[in-house]
Write an enzyme that holds these catalytic residues in place. Sequence first.
Site, PDB file in Angstrom:
ATOM      1  N   ASP A 176       0.922  -1.194  -0.177  1.00  0.00           N
ATOM      2  CA  ASP A 176      -0.082   0.027  -0.052  1.00  0.00           C
ATOM      3  C   ASP A 176       1.014   1.231   0.101  1.00  0.00           C
ATOM      4  OD1 ASP A 176       0.626  -0.866   2.622  1.00  0.00           O
ATOM      5  OD2 ASP A 176      -0.738   0.764   3.386  1.00  0.00           O
ATOM      6  N   GLU A 201       0.148  -0.773   6.001  1.00  0.00           N
ATOM      7  CA  GLU A 201       0.982  -0.334   6.665  1.00  0.00           C
ATOM      8  C   GLU A 201       0.762   1.362   6.877  1.00  0.00           C
ATOM      9  OE1 GLU A 201       5.031   1.542   8.003  1.00  0.00           O
ATOM     10  OE2 GLU A 201       3.613   1.802   6.062  1.00  0.00           O
TER      11      GLU A 201
END
Length: 393
Positions: free
Chosen positions: A87, A153
């Site tokens: 991500d 994250e």
Amino acid sequence: MSELAPNAAPIDAVALAAELIRRPSVTPKDEGAIDIVADRLERLGFTCHRLTFADNAPNGEKADPIVNLYARFGSGRPNLCFAGHTDVVPTGAVDQWSFEPFAAGIKDGVLCGRGAVDMKGAIAAFIAAAERFLAARGPGFTGSISFLITGDEEGVAVNGTKKVLEWLRQRGEVLDACVVGEPTSATELGDMIKIGRRGSMTGRLVIEGVQGHVAYPHLADNAAHRLVALLHALTAEPLDSGTEHFQPSGLQVTTIDIGNPTTNVIPGSARATFNIRFNDLWTSGKLKAWVAERLAGKYTLAWEVSGESFLVPPGRVSEFLTEAIGAVTGRTPELSTTGGTSDARFIQAYCPVAEFGLVGQTMHKADERVDIADIGHLTAIYEAFLDRFFERE
């Protein structure tokens, strides 16, 4: 143990990084990025588990479903894990970029795009390094290499690495050591390894007073005045002067909100938000008590703790990384605890962990980019690390 699958063409880390960048996996979206990683690892003989978690946040807030990946080659120990995230943060205003953020263009020896540095380049480099290492070792390799890749994250980190670690524990699967591929290098590849991180906690302070006319202050209780006084009490003195491995802890006020557009009205409420980044002299519990001692009057305070401070004393993971960096670049990295938080804060409770990756100067910025040469050198460093880690077992 797993068998190394035939792979006609060696993995090109730059091409793989570019393929990942072209997936606009802005938290919490995956956009097929995990599938790209899993596909490459399955071709190398890794057993892949795609894991989706969708629990709400601890405060009851709804959290997005997150796609994660755990992949493992081998069944023996030690099990060395590479951890990372597919991500990325949002691009911000696209007109501030000099290239299309998700086109993964290459110009003048530089790979451009959101996630190039943080941290799709490192994921690609470690996959390529694992391929080289396994090809050189052949069927005689008796340990395990695993990947823990999350899509959560950069977000609230509720359904990502933490959940995968719990899933592994429930299965009785053990990680013996871990490298997190965060962009830890400061100005040159290999100049810094992270062996710990400061803790982070946010306080949301609300002061309730009594609204009134500015000409009659004796009939009111100015919430703004009390807020300023309480914030001064929190910021007047430093928390500490630092420790051997950590810089001083710090409390920073990030916003003050009165919401009063009128000049002749004393505000009846005021609020502020502050963040504390703290070293190993503190825990979040100790800091909550420290703050409470300095606040007075009528107020409410809500806390959010992102993570506690932690330190992994210099050991074999940081030692082997240091040796590998020296062999490839000639540099001796600083062992540091600076910067923000990362998923290493979860992993350190399970096994020794160190963080090492690309130069982070453009991470989270417009025009994020990485030198192609650095991806090649990072791949070589990861391969040299794998050689050292398993050679000495």
